[in-house]
Write an enzyme that holds these catalytic residues in place. Structure first.
Site, PDB file in Angstrom:
ATOM      1  NE  ARG A  86       9.723  24.943  38.005  1.00  0.00           N
ATOM      2  CZ  ARG A  86      10.377  25.820  37.278  1.00  0.00           C
ATOM      3  NH1 ARG A  86      10.852  25.479  36.127  1.00  0.00           N
ATOM      4  NH2 ARG A  86      10.571  27.043  37.724  1.00  0.00           N
ATOM      5  CD  GLU A 116      18.342  39.110  34.755  1.00  0.00           C
ATOM      6  OE1 GLU A 116      17.587  38.129  34.811  1.00  0.00           O
ATOM      7  OE2 GLU A 116      18.705  39.665  33.705  1.00  0.00           O
TER       8      GLU A 116
HETATM    9  P1  AMP Z   1      18.906  30.590  39.720  1.00  0.00           P
HETATM   10  O1  AMP Z   1      18.820  31.009  41.158  1.00  0.00           O
HETATM   11  O2  AMP Z   1      19.138  31.748  38.794  1.00  0.00           O
HETATM   12  O3  AMP Z   1      19.922  29.476  39.495  1.00  0.00           O
HETATM   13  O4  AMP Z   1      17.492  30.056  39.300  1.00  0.00           O
HETATM   14  C1  AMP Z   1      17.064  28.928  39.860  1.00  0.00           C
HETATM   15  C2  AMP Z   1      15.589  28.645  39.736  1.00  0.00           C
HETATM   16  O5  AMP Z   1      14.880  29.424  38.785  1.00  0.00           O
HETATM   17  C3  AMP Z   1      15.510  27.218  39.327  1.00  0.00           C
HETATM   18  O6  AMP Z   1      15.063  26.498  40.450  1.00  0.00           O
HETATM   19  C4  AMP Z   1      14.546  27.173  38.188  1.00  0.00           C
HETATM   20  O7  AMP Z   1      13.397  26.480  38.621  1.00  0.00           O
HETATM   21  C5  AMP Z   1      14.197  28.611  37.839  1.00  0.00           C
HETATM   22  N1  AMP Z   1      14.664  29.008  36.508  1.00  0.00           N
HETATM   23  C6  AMP Z   1      15.603  29.947  36.219  1.00  0.00           C
HETATM   24  N2  AMP Z   1      15.781  30.095  34.910  1.00  0.00           N
HETATM   25  C7  AMP Z   1      14.958  29.208  34.313  1.00  0.00           C
HETATM   26  C8  AMP Z   1      14.688  28.851  32.942  1.00  0.00           C
HETATM   27  N3  AMP Z   1      15.303  29.433  31.904  1.00  0.00           N
HETATM   28  N4  AMP Z   1      13.783  27.882  32.720  1.00  0.00           N
HETATM   29  C9  AMP Z   1      13.147  27.270  33.741  1.00  0.00           C
HETATM   30  N5  AMP Z   1      13.354  27.568  35.034  1.00  0.00           N
HETATM   31  C10 AMP Z   1      14.242  28.522  35.335  1.00  0.00           C
END
Ligand code: AMP
Length: 177
Positions: A64, A101
């Site tokens: 995205r 995670e």
């Molecule tokens: P992170 O590496 O945990 O910061 O996750 C990043 C990616 O996961 C982002 O680019 C989001 O597109 C997706 N993502 C993680 N959690 C969510 C959520 N609750 N809603 C939508 N997209 C999420």
């Protein structure tokens, strides 16, 4: 950002409970994409986060981040760099593994996309745990780029993602939950 813009952006994000698994509230940005005026506001505000600063290239994170990053790059008149999940880029790449995670993920970038000294802005839709953005920052550093900032449409502040991005990294988000 003025309160009216904030409200318009906020109203265009849809919460989907228990997607992709139980306990996660997925922030669905597709309603925003369907509303051209609100999409425009989001792009304008993302650009505003680095107002007046010299930017050479925008990095968008798979997938995205491509939507927002590419439009920001186009509007700013600078190059766009896709950081992709492993195995999709055809030329010489720099890659990095990082922990999710549950399990591991790996992303990569074309080595010739960033030249030493390039002033880079990272754009993504959402900052959650920060793992993906932190890995992207490592790729920028390895290739000698200068990270100006990382700008997100949404930040899930309760996950403290910005804390793992490094003290020297400037983080912007338009909407916080
Ligand atoms: P992170 O590496 O945990 O910061 O996750 C990043 C990616 O996961 C982002 O680019 C989001 O597109 C997706 N993502 C993680 N959690 C969510 C959520 N609750 N809603 C939508 N997209 C999420």
């Amino acid at each position: 950002m003025n309160p009216e813009t904030l409200e318009q952006l906020n109203a265009a994000i849809r919460d989907i409970p228990d997607f992709p698994k139980e306990g996660i509230v997925f922030k669905d940005i597709t309603p925003l994409l369907l509303q051209p005026e609100v999409f425009k506001l989001a792009i304008r505000e993302l650009i505003q986060t680095v107002d007046g600063q010299k930017i050479d290239k925008i990095i968008g994170i798979d997938a995205r981040g491509f939507i927002f990053g590419a439009v920001v790059a186009h509007e700013m008149g600078v190059g766009f760099i896709p950081v992709r999940k492993i195995g999709k880029l055809p030329h010489l790449t720099e890659s990095i593994s990082y922990s999710l995670e549950y399990g591991e993920a790996e992303i990569e970038v074309h080595r010739d996309a960033i030249s030493p000294g390039d002033r880079v802005l990272i754009v993504d839709d959402l900052l959650a745990t920060g793992g993906t953005a932190a890995a992207t920052i490592q790729l920028v550093k390895r290739l000698g780029g200068h990270l100006v900032a990382a700008s997100f449409l949404i930040e899930l502040t309760f996950l403290n993602g910005r804390d793992i991005l490094g003290e020297d990294v400037t983080v912007h988000s338009l909407l916080s939950y």
